[in-house]
Write an enzyme that holds these catalytic residues in place. Structure first.
Site, PDB file in Angstrom:
ATOM      1  N   ASP A  36       0.855  -1.200   0.000  1.00  0.00           N
ATOM      2  CA  ASP A  36       0.000   0.000   0.000  1.00  0.00           C
ATOM      3  C   ASP A  36       0.882   1.238   0.000  1.00  0.00           C
ATOM      4  O   ASP A  36       2.035   1.202   0.432  1.00  0.00           O
ATOM      5  CB  ASP A  36      -0.911  -0.004   1.253  1.00  0.00           C
ATOM      6  N   ASP A  61       3.232   1.839  -4.815  1.00  0.00           N
ATOM      7  CA  ASP A  61       2.182   2.483  -5.617  1.00  0.00           C
ATOM      8  C   ASP A  61       1.878   1.521  -6.764  1.00  0.00           C
ATOM      9  O   ASP A  61       2.754   1.235  -7.593  1.00  0.00           O
ATOM     10  CB  ASP A  61       2.715   3.824  -6.142  1.00  0.00           C
ATOM     11  N   VAL A  62       0.650   1.038  -6.823  1.00  0.00           N
ATOM     12  CA  VAL A  62       0.326   0.007  -7.829  1.00  0.00           C
ATOM     13  C   VAL A  62       0.356   0.540  -9.270  1.00  0.00           C
ATOM     14  O   VAL A  62       0.293  -0.243 -10.214  1.00  0.00           O
ATOM     15  CB  VAL A  62      -1.041  -0.667  -7.562  1.00  0.00           C
ATOM     16  N   ASN A  88      -6.446  -5.221  -5.136  1.00  0.00           N
ATOM     17  CA  ASN A  88      -7.587  -4.577  -4.471  1.00  0.00           C
ATOM     18  C   ASN A  88      -7.463  -3.056  -4.397  1.00  0.00           C
ATOM     19  O   ASN A  88      -8.465  -2.360  -4.240  1.00  0.00           O
ATOM     20  CB  ASN A  88      -7.695  -5.194  -3.059  1.00  0.00           C
ATOM     21  N   TYR A 154     -14.921   5.623 -12.934  1.00  0.00           N
ATOM     22  CA  TYR A 154     -14.894   4.468 -12.019  1.00  0.00           C
ATOM     23  C   TYR A 154     -15.529   3.258 -12.699  1.00  0.00           C
ATOM     24  O   TYR A 154     -14.966   2.159 -12.693  1.00  0.00           O
ATOM     25  CB  TYR A 154     -15.633   4.828 -10.724  1.00  0.00           C
ATOM     26  N   LYS A 158     -13.780  -0.253 -13.741  1.00  0.00           N
ATOM     27  CA  LYS A 158     -14.243  -1.518 -13.147  1.00  0.00           C
ATOM     28  C   LYS A 158     -14.829  -2.443 -14.218  1.00  0.00           C
ATOM     29  O   LYS A 158     -14.732  -3.670 -14.104  1.00  0.00           O
ATOM     30  CB  LYS A 158     -15.256  -1.243 -12.037  1.00  0.00           C
ATOM     31  N   THR A 189     -16.667   1.519   4.144  1.00  0.00           N
ATOM     32  CA  THR A 189     -15.216   1.622   4.362  1.00  0.00           C
ATOM     33  C   THR A 189     -14.811   3.096   4.212  1.00  0.00           C
ATOM     34  O   THR A 189     -15.630   3.913   3.769  1.00  0.00           O
ATOM     35  CB  THR A 189     -14.414   0.830   3.296  1.00  0.00           C
TER      36      THR A 189
END
Ligand code: NAD
Length: 247
Positions: A36, A61-62, A88, A154, A158, A189
């Site tokens: 993360d 950092d992905v 994720n 978004y 997705k 969350t």
């Protein structure tokens, strides 16, 4: 224990669904790598170690290819292998196209879609090298299936995750690497914590169950897909949405 002797990376493991999954995976016997940007991942990893589990935090950092490679290398150096990737990490972005800058669009696509591509790419490379198969779970959403006013970039990202998952599921299941996606409804969350009260109430009402989901409810679905319980499941998407998309 369903993940005994398995080594798992969880990107975005410092919060919300990722944290719940990291804790559940550890309880199920996995060695858990939390990857993360946020330093809170270090605290969660320490906490797991104090509870007697094996864990590692990698600041990553992905969207950065070198970071992604390094996250896999550090995992293999510490634990000898990689069996499970939960791709994720993600961000929320609510804006209609006429009010969204190109920079906002690119950031959402970069983290929510290209970040999954990079995590999957280097996980699959490592798993193929090992020749021991593996399980990958990508983070989709109800918006992999249905649009909603304001979720423009978004939903595009997705939706891309869903078809990336299907394609990888077809290609790599031949080598024992199962690629699937979990597709949550709205989950309580930090991702949606900043939404105004009336927006949250509206979101609650969109779910036939009349509530938001909990991170641990998504984590259980991720555990299922990552475990041998899902041994004949590849290239699929598991909705965890309180009936949202059934309407
Ligand atoms: P969260 O905000 O609680 O956690 C996301 C984590 O990802 C954070 O720890 C953050 O630091 C990390 N992250 C963000 N950008 C990153 C980057 N570039 N590199 C590495 N880490 C990064 O969110 P959450 O609700 O737990 O969401 C997790 C995933 O589930 C996301 O992909 C999200 O889109 C998806 N999802 C969430 C919901 C929901 O309602 N919460 C619904 C459907 C899907």
């Amino acid at each position: 224990m369903r993940l005994e002797n398995k080594v798992a990376i969880i990107t975005g493991g410092a919060s919300g669904i990722g944290e719940a999954t990291a804790r559940l995976f550890a309880q199920e016997g996995a060695k858990v790598v939390i990857a993360d940007l946020a330093d809170r991942g270090q605290e969660i990893s320490h906490d797991l170690i104090q509870q007697g589990y094996e864990s590692l935090f990698v600041k990553a950092d992905v969207t950065n290819e070198e970071h992604t490679k390094n996250m896999i290398e550090q995992t293999v150096r510490q634990f000898g292998q990689l069996d499970i990737m939960f791709a994720n990490a993600g961000i929320a972005n609510e804006a209609n196209i006429h009010e969204m800058s190109y920079e906002q669009w690119k950031k959402t696509m970069d983290i929510n879609l290209s970040g999954v591509y990079l995590s999957d790419k280097y996980a699959i490379e490592q798993m193929r090298k090992q020749g021991t198969g593996g399980a990958i779970v990508n983070s989709g959403s109800i918006h992999s299936f249905v649009g909603k006013d304001g979720v423009t970039a978004y939903a595009a990202a997705k939706g891309g995750v869903k078809l990336l998952t299907q394609t990888l599921g077809i290609t790599y299941s031949k080598e024992g690497i199962r690629v699937n996606a979990v597709c949550p409804g709205y989950i309580d969350t930090p991702l949606i914590a900043d939404s105004p009260k009336e927006v949250k109430e509206h979101l609650v009402n969109l779910h036939p169950m009349g509530r938001l989901g909990r991170a641990d409810e998504v984590a259980k679905a991720v555990l299922f897909l990552a475990s041998e319980d899902a041994s004949f499941i590849a290239g699929t998407t598991l909705l965890v949405d309180g009936g949202y998309t059934a309407q």
